[in-house]
Design a protein around this motif. Structure first.
Motif, PDB file in Angstrom:
ATOM      1  N   LEU A  46      -4.217   9.209  30.056  1.00 31.44           N
ATOM      2  CA  LEU A  46      -5.305  10.014  30.612  1.00 31.44           C
ATOM      3  C   LEU A  46      -6.430  10.175  29.601  1.00 31.44           C
ATOM      4  O   LEU A  46      -7.616  10.150  29.962  1.00 31.44           O
ATOM      5  N   SER A  47      -6.062  10.327  28.319  1.00 39.01           N
ATOM      6  CA  SER A  47      -7.082  10.412  27.266  1.00 39.01           C
ATOM      7  C   SER A  47      -7.878   9.124  27.173  1.00 39.01           C
ATOM      8  O   SER A  47      -9.105   9.135  27.015  1.00 39.01           O
ATOM      9  N   ARG A  48      -7.163   7.998  27.274  1.00 44.36           N
ATOM     10  CA  ARG A  48      -7.831   6.695  27.183  1.00 44.36           C
ATOM     11  C   ARG A  48      -8.813   6.523  28.346  1.00 44.36           C
ATOM     12  O   ARG A  48      -9.933   6.037  28.174  1.00 44.36           O
ATOM     13  N   LEU A  49      -8.389   6.939  29.556  1.00 42.34           N
ATOM     14  CA  LEU A  49      -9.270   6.835  30.714  1.00 42.34           C
ATOM     15  C   LEU A  49     -10.503   7.726  30.564  1.00 42.34           C
ATOM     16  O   LEU A  49     -11.567   7.424  31.119  1.00 42.34           O
ATOM     17  N   ALA A  50     -10.343   8.818  29.810  1.00 44.22           N
ATOM     18  CA  ALA A  50     -11.476   9.717  29.562  1.00 44.22           C
ATOM     19  C   ALA A  50     -12.372   9.214  28.438  1.00 44.22           C
ATOM     20  O   ALA A  50     -13.330   9.894  28.059  1.00 44.22           O
ATOM     21  N   GLY A  51     -12.056   8.039  27.889  1.00 42.55           N
ATOM     22  CA  GLY A  51     -12.895   7.449  26.862  1.00 42.55           C
ATOM     23  C   GLY A  51     -12.565   7.892  25.454  1.00 42.55           C
ATOM     24  O   GLY A  51     -13.336   7.608  24.525  1.00 42.55           O
ATOM     25  N   LYS A  52     -11.425   8.551  25.260  1.00 37.80           N
ATOM     26  CA  LYS A  52     -11.057   9.027  23.931  1.00 37.80           C
ATOM     27  C   LYS A  52     -10.270   7.954  23.187  1.00 37.80           C
ATOM     28  O   LYS A  52      -9.436   7.264  23.765  1.00 37.80           O
TER      29      LYS A  52
END
Length: 313
Positions: free
Chosen positions: A158-164
């Protein structure tokens, strides 16, 4: 020697310049084709095509997720397949954040150093066969798990999908958050190992195909130091979520010569299979890829199923 280089351009540590240098170096030793992944599952499709086209080597340049897709594309969903002599060898040039599989094989974490390792191995046809793990219709190359680590993998996705950016520090933060969020939930897992009575009251379980289980930057994390690509699976399962016993085990996991033990820990090495049943749906991850909720999963060791280009060990 015909080789397909499968590149994940979105992997954490890949760069256009680095990919160009890698392709140029490999072209000096192989008849190279380069393919870039564009979507989830694309690496698996490319690997299947490489097998059908008679490629000699498939080279993964990406993270552990890319490697996992390629392996599943090459081997298909069934753990009962025999050894296929026409299967391409697998080579890995790390490009992700953790690169657990490559580093466990003795491949350098730096992509250019790994390339320098790989070239003479390809030229001299050096390779070895390794065993893999299988569960839920998927192969895993280094680890799988139910519960806590699956929740962490879901949070990272989910963090990766948020661009983190994915970092070791972010993994640790999510692990702490998920640990405290899970403390008041009753244990749901029962584990069944060959020749043993079922073990109930388990909160979370890790299943390893190699050691270390993962890396925190340069520090290896050992759950089952007796597990290797040439042995069966390692099982690490905790029957407590109390803070102090958990911290003692974490300290052992991070020790240089870690050999975790605790009255609250079930640990077994060189296991042919383990079945996990849950009284409620619980998260499953495979090689860091969150697969969703499950209530019944069997993990199986399949020996000597894949030929990899790697230093002898």
């Amino acid at each position: 020697m015909r080789a397909l280089l499968i590149v994940n351009p979105n992997a954490t540590t890949t760069t256009p310049a680095g990919r160009d240098r890698l392709a140029h170096a490999l072209s000096s030793r192989t008849r190279l084709t380069v393919a870039h992944t564009t979507h989830r599952g694309h690496a698996a499709d490319l690997a299947r095509s490489a097998h059908a086209d008679g490629m000699d080597v498939v080279i993964a340049h990406g993270g552990d997720g890319t490697v996992n897709e390629i392996v599943n594309g090459l081997l298909g969903p069934s753990p009962d397949r025999g050894t296929d002599p026409s299967l391409p060898r697998l080579a890995v040039v790390p490009g992700g954040s953790a690169n657990v599989f490559a580093r466990s094989l003795g491949i350098a974490a730096d992509p250019m150093e790994a390339t320098e390792q790989l070239l003479p191995l390809l030229a001299e046809h050096v390779s070895r066969r390794i065993g893999l793990g299988h569960c839920d219709g998927r192969w895993f190359v280094f680890n799988a798990g139910l519960g806590l680590d699956a929740q962490v993998c879901e949070a990272i996705d989910l963090s990766r999908l948020a661009g983190k950016k994915v970092t070791s520090a972010r993994y640790v933060r999510h692990a702490i958050t998920q640990f405290f969020a899970s403390r008041r939930i009753e244990p749901a897992l029962t584990l069944e190992l060959p020749g043993q009575e079922p073990v109930t009251g388990v909160y979370y379980a890790f299943v390893s195909n190699s050691s270390p289980w993962t890396f925190l930057d340069t520090r290896p994390v050992h759950t089952n130091p007796g597990t290797s690509f040439g042995s069966g699976l390692g099982v690490f399962a905790m029957a407590t979520m109390r803070v102090l016993p958990s911290l003692r085990v974490v300290r052992q996991l991070l020790a240089r010569n870690g050999d975790p033990s605790s009255p609250h820990l079930l640990r077994a090495d060189d296991v042919t299979r383990v079945r996990a049943r849950s009284t409620r749906p619980i998260g499953l991850q495979v090689d860091g890829d969150y697969l969703g909720l499950r209530t019944d999963v069997e993990f199986v060791s399949v020996p000597s199923i894949l030929e990899v280009v790697a230093p002898a060990q």
